[in-house]
Design a protein around this motif. Sequence first.
Motif, mmCIF file in Angstrom:
data_model
loop_
_atom_site.group_PDB
_atom_site.id
_atom_site.type_symbol
_atom_site.label_atom_id
_atom_site.label_comp_id
_atom_site.label_asym_id
_atom_site.label_seq_id
_atom_site.Cartn_x
_atom_site.Cartn_y
_atom_site.Cartn_z
ATOM 1 N N LEU A 1 0.848 -1.200 0.000
ATOM 2 C CA LEU A 1 0.000 0.000 0.000
ATOM 3 C C LEU A 1 0.879 1.244 0.000
ATOM 4 N N PRO A 2 0.436 2.325 -0.640
ATOM 5 C CA PRO A 2 1.226 3.566 -0.636
ATOM 6 C C PRO A 2 0.767 4.480 0.505
ATOM 7 N N SER A 3 1.706 4.965 1.300
ATOM 8 C CA SER A 3 1.316 5.845 2.418
ATOM 9 C C SER A 3 0.553 7.057 1.890
ATOM 10 N N TRP A 4 0.985 7.563 0.725
ATOM 11 C CA TRP A 4 0.378 8.785 0.181
ATOM 12 C C TRP A 4 -1.044 8.547 -0.315
ATOM 13 N N GLY A 5 -1.423 7.300 -0.468
ATOM 14 C CA GLY A 5 -2.784 6.985 -0.908
ATOM 15 C C GLY A 5 -3.824 7.218 0.181
ATOM 16 N N PHE A 6 -3.378 7.429 1.421
ATOM 17 C CA PHE A 6 -4.325 7.681 2.511
ATOM 18 C C PHE A 6 -4.425 9.167 2.846
ATOM 19 N N ALA A 7 -3.581 9.959 2.185
ATOM 20 C CA ALA A 7 -3.501 11.388 2.497
ATOM 21 C C ALA A 7 -4.362 12.206 1.530
ATOM 22 N N ARG B 1 4.999 -3.762 8.003
ATOM 23 C CA ARG B 1 6.416 -3.494 7.761
ATOM 24 C C ARG B 1 6.596 -2.323 6.784
ATOM 25 N N PRO B 2 7.663 -1.539 6.952
ATOM 26 C CA PRO B 2 7.933 -0.507 5.942
ATOM 27 C C PRO B 2 8.248 -1.174 4.613
ATOM 28 N N GLY B 3 7.704 -0.614 3.547
ATOM 29 C CA GLY B 3 7.939 -1.189 2.217
ATOM 30 C C GLY B 3 8.939 -0.356 1.445
ATOM 31 N N SER B 4 8.675 -0.144 0.169
ATOM 32 C CA SER B 4 9.657 0.553 -0.656
ATOM 33 C C SER B 4 9.872 1.977 -0.136
ATOM 34 N N ILE B 5 11.109 2.429 -0.282
ATOM 35 C CA ILE B 5 11.491 3.754 0.189
ATOM 36 C C ILE B 5 11.539 4.678 -1.025
ATOM 37 N N ASN B 6 10.661 5.668 -1.036
ATOM 38 C CA ASN B 6 10.538 6.566 -2.192
ATOM 39 C C ASN B 6 11.181 7.919 -1.904
ATOM 40 N N PRO B 7 12.291 8.225 -2.575
ATOM 41 C CA PRO B 7 12.890 9.550 -2.431
ATOM 42 C C PRO B 7 11.960 10.598 -3.042
ATOM 43 N N ASN B 8 12.118 11.823 -2.610
ATOM 44 C CA ASN B 8 11.367 12.898 -3.246
ATOM 45 C C ASN B 8 12.357 13.862 -3.878
ATOM 46 N N ILE B 9 12.478 13.742 -5.207
ATOM 47 C CA ILE B 9 13.396 14.628 -5.930
ATOM 48 C C ILE B 9 12.590 15.426 -6.933
ATOM 49 N N PHE B 10 11.404 15.835 -6.522
ATOM 50 C CA PHE B 10 10.577 16.618 -7.450
ATOM 51 C C PHE B 10 9.874 17.807 -6.814
ATOM 52 N N GLN B 11 9.860 17.872 -5.488
ATOM 53 C CA GLN B 11 8.998 18.875 -4.865
ATOM 54 C C GLN B 11 9.719 20.171 -4.496
ATOM 55 N N ASN B 12 10.983 20.053 -4.123
ATOM 56 C CA ASN B 12 11.703 21.256 -3.681
ATOM 57 C C ASN B 12 11.891 22.253 -4.823
ATOM 58 N N GLN B 13 11.915 23.536 -4.472
ATOM 59 C CA GLN B 13 12.095 24.599 -5.465
ATOM 60 C C GLN B 13 13.340 24.384 -6.326
ATOM 61 N N GLU B 14 14.369 23.833 -5.692
ATOM 62 C CA GLU B 14 15.634 23.611 -6.419
ATOM 63 C C GLU B 14 15.443 22.729 -7.652
ATOM 64 N N TYR B 15 14.422 21.894 -7.640
ATOM 65 C CA TYR B 15 14.264 20.913 -8.717
ATOM 66 C C TYR B 15 13.441 21.404 -9.907
ATOM 67 N N GLN C 1 10.211 12.285 2.057
ATOM 68 C CA GLN C 1 10.028 13.678 2.487
ATOM 69 C C GLN C 1 8.684 13.903 3.188
ATOM 70 N N TRP C 2 7.685 13.115 2.816
ATOM 71 C CA TRP C 2 6.371 13.273 3.427
ATOM 72 C C TRP C 2 6.253 12.484 4.732
ATOM 73 N N ASP C 3 6.905 11.323 4.781
ATOM 74 C CA ASP C 3 6.711 10.434 5.931
ATOM 75 C C ASP C 3 7.861 10.450 6.927
ATOM 76 N N LEU C 4 9.048 10.740 6.447
ATOM 77 C CA LEU C 4 10.214 10.854 7.330
ATOM 78 C C LEU C 4 10.863 12.207 7.055
ATOM 79 N N PRO C 5 10.166 13.304 7.426
ATOM 80 C CA PRO C 5 10.692 14.629 7.060
ATOM 81 C C PRO C 5 12.058 14.915 7.678
ATOM 82 N N ASN C 6 12.404 14.224 8.774
ATOM 83 C CA ASN C 6 13.737 14.416 9.366
ATOM 84 C C ASN C 6 14.707 13.327 8.929
ATOM 85 N N GLY C 7 14.371 12.619 7.882
ATOM 86 C CA GLY C 7 15.282 11.616 7.336
ATOM 87 C C GLY C 7 15.558 10.492 8.324
#
Length: 396
Positions: free
Chosen positions: A20-26, A92-106, A69-75
Amino acid sequence: MKDRAVELVWKALDKLNVELPSWGFANTGTRFGKFIQPAAATTIEEKFSDAAQVHALTGACPTLALHVQWDLPNGLKDVPKVEELSSQFSIRPGSINPNIFQNQEYKYGSIGNPDPAIRQMAIRHILDCVEISEALGAPDISPWFADGSNYPGTQNIRKRIGYFEEGLREIHAVLKPGQRLLLEYKPFEPAFYHTDIADWGMALLLARRAGPQARVLVDTGHHYQAQNIEQIVAWLLHQNMMGGFHFNDRRYADDDLTLGSIDPYQIFRIFHEIRMFEWETQTTADIAYMIDQSHNLKGKIEAMIQTVCTAQELYARAALVDYGRLAKLQQECSLVDAEETLRGAFWQDVRPAIQEWRKSRNLPADPLQAFRAGGYLERITGERSEKNRNATASYA
Ligand code: RM4
Ligand code: MN
Ligand code: MN
C-alpha cells in the motif's frame, strides 16, 4: 468451480502480497486543487493505522511504501519512530521513495539538472534514502524522476543522459547486498516536451548502467494509449530486469484510477505473462507488487480495499490458465484454442473461491462490507475531521 481450480486460486492468493502507498491515505489533489476528506490521514501514525486496517481485512498487505520527504521529514532521525509504528501496527515498511521533485531547487530537474550543486543535492537525498532503507530493513529504493523540459531546444538531452548515468552509478555504488534500486519511467508530466526517463527502454538502459542491483519499475498508468504493457513486462522478465509494479488504472494519462476499473483485461494479461514465466522457469519472479493511487473522490481506505480485492481477483483468474495446454497450443499455432484458453480463465468467476480462501484465514468474506460495518471510518472521521477542515485546498 472444480476442486483443482479452487486449489489453484488458493495457492495464488497465498502468494500475492500487495504493497500500500502511504500517500494513498492522504489528501491529494489534481492540478487544480485538493478535495479534502474528513477522514484522510495527515500523519505517519494515521497512515500506518489505515494501512493496518486494509491488511486486517484483506490479509494481503503486510507492507507500506513510504515517501521519505512526506513520511520521514527528518530523514534518518525518523527511523526509530517508523520502527515503533511498524511494530505497533504490525505493518512493515515497504519501498522507500525519495522525493526529488517537490523542492524549489528541482524546477529544472534533479539528477539531470544542469547545475552540479543541485544534482549533488538530489544524489545526497537518495543516498540518505539508501541508508533509511538499510536501517528499516526495507530493501527497495524506488525513485521517480520528474526531470525533463517543456520546450524544444531548452535542454541538452544527451548531456542529461550522462548526468543520469553518473548519478545513478554513484547511488548504486553504496547499495548493500539485497538492496535494489527500482527505476520508474513516465512519458510526460510534469515535463511536457521531454522527460529524462520517458519509457521502459530508457529505464532499462539506465538500470543496466547503474549496476547489477538496479531494476525497472512499471507503473501501469505511465504509458501512452494502446501501448502493450504486458509485452514490456515479458521483455523485462526475459532480461531479468523486472523489479516491481505501481498498480493503478488510467483512461487518458497518469490518472491514478482504481486498478482494473477501466481495463481489467490489461491487468489480467500482465499477471498472465508473469505466471507463464514462472511456470516455464519454475521460479518465483522477484517482483514488488505495489499500489500507486491517489483517490481524490473515493474514500481512501475503501478504494484501497477495492484495489486489493481487484488485484486478487485478476491474479486468481490468471492462475487458472492451463499453461501445459497453452504452451502446446502456441507451439501448434492453434490460434483460436490458445486464445480461448486465456479468455476462458479470464471469464471464470473466482469470487466464491476467494471468499472461501478468506474464511479459511479468518478474514471477512467481504472486506469492503466488513470495513463499513466495523466502525473504523466513523472513529477516524471523528478524530480527524477538525484537522482536515483546516487543510488548504487552494493553489492560490
Ligand atoms: C508519480 C509517480 C511516483 C509517485 C508520485 C507521487 O506520478 O507515479 O511513483 O511517487 O507520482
Ligand atoms: Mn508511480
Ligand atoms: Mn504516477
